[in-house]
Structure formats: structure tokens, C-alpha cells
Design a protein around this motif. Structure first.
Motif: not given
Length: 205
Positions: A73-79
Motif C-alpha cells: 500500500e505504501v509503494v502504491d501510494t508513493l508511486t
């Protein structure tokens, strides 16, 4: 009389022979009983070890699943956020957003993105918490060559660079967590096979 004496002598010899055979059989039974008890104890120990290992593996996998979900979720949000920032920067964006980006304030920029309906409030809250955590860790570390997230805020493009740094770190953590899970599962399968083979071999003896 001679025949009777012979028969008695022969009978006694047979009795002694039978008694010896009985003694040997009793000894063998004793050895087998000890072996059975030893095997039963070994099987019980192996079963207990496998049960404990299975419980540990189950908990490890649950922990990994939770960590993987959070990091994904963090990777998706940051991306998504980095993409939005880059797109807004290219097309000019709102005046409030541009001012926040130029000022280098990440939290302010995230708030401006929410106000401009570019970024969801939930994503902004997640990113704000990530940035603040990175800043706290950077302040505590004081490592040469590893500046805090706030350091990036002092030059142009600092917001995107900071978020990209957080993205790289999150991707590294996700990759490490997945490798750890694969190794843990492999080690568990090896242990399980070893215990099952030991139990099977022991019961066949």
C-alpha cells in the motif's frame, strides 16, 4: 531301569534347552519392548516439534502477510503521489500547489494537493506520517551521507526526491520481506520433511 534313567536324563536336557530358549525369547522381548518405547517417545517428540514449528511458521506467515500488505500500500501510494506531483509540476498545477512545491514543504504540498482534489486525504495522511517518521529517524541517525528527509526540502524538486527516497526504501523493505518469507518457508519444509522421514524410518525398524 536303564531306559527310564535315560529318558529322565534326556527329559532334563530338553527342559534345560527349553528354559534357555525361553530365557533368550524373554531377553528379545525385553529388547523389543525397549525399542518400541524408544520409538514411541521419538515419534511423540517429533510430533511435538512439528506442531511447534507449524505454529511458529503460521505466525511468521501471518506477520509477513500483514507487512507485505502495508508495504504494498505504501509503494502504491508513493508511486501514485510522485506521478501526480510530476504531472502537476509539468502542467503548472494550481497556484497553491506550485507555491508549496517551490517552498519545499512536503506536508504543505500534500495538503495543497488534497485541497486541489489531486490527492486523497487518506493517502496524504499516510505520506505525512511516512515523511515525519523518516525525518525523526534521520535526526536520530546523524550518519554521514544519509541526510534526513528534511534536508531534501531545501532545494528544487526536494519533495519528489524525498518521496522517491521513501519509495526506494519501501521497495527494498518489501523485497527483503518477501525473500525472508521464501527462506522461512523453505526451512520449514526441510524441517518438516526431516521429522516425517525420521518418524517413518523409526516405525519401520
Amino acid at each position: 531301569a536303564a531306559n527310564v534313567a535315560y529318558e529322565i536324563k534326556t527329559g532334563k536336557a530338553k527342559i534345560e534347552e527349553l528354559q534357555a530358549s525361553i530365557g533368550e525369547a524373554a531377553s528379545e522381548i525385553s529388547v523389543l519392548q525397549a525399542k518400541i518405547e524408544e520409538t514411541a517417545a521419538s515419534v511423540a517428540t517429533n510430533d511435538a516439534d512439528l506442531k511447534a514449528a507449524t505454529e511458529i511458521r503460521t505466525q511468521e506467515h501471518a506477520d509477513f502477510a500483514a507487512e507485505e500488505k502495508e508495504l504494498t500500500e505504501v509503494v502504491d501510494t508513493l508511486t501514485r503521489t510522485i506521478g501526480l506531483l510530476e504531472r502537476e509540476a509539468r502542467k503548472g498545477g494550481s497556484a497553491m500547489l506550485q507555491q508549496s512545491v517551490q517552498a519545499g514543504g512536503i506536508v504543505q504540498a500534500l495538503k495543497a494537493m488534497v485541497d486541489a482534489s489531486v490527492l486523497g486525504a487518506q493517502d496524504a495522511d499516510k505520506l505525512t506520517a511516512l515523511v515525519q517518521q523518516a525525518q525523526e529517524q534521520g535526526d536520530d541517525a546523524d550518519e554521514p551521507g544519509a541526510p534526513a528527509a528534511a534536508t531534501y526540502e531545501n532545494h528544487s524538486g526536494g519533495i519528489i526526491e524525498t518521496l522517491q527516497g521513501l519509495l526506494d526504501k519501501a521497495e527494498e523493505q518489501l523485497d527483503a520481506a518477501r525473500k525472508k518469507e521464501v527462506n522461512a518457508q523453505h526451512n520449514f519444509e526441510m524441517l518438516k520433511q526431516s521429522l516425517e522421514d525420521e518418524t517413518e524410518f523409526g516405525t519401520k525398524e
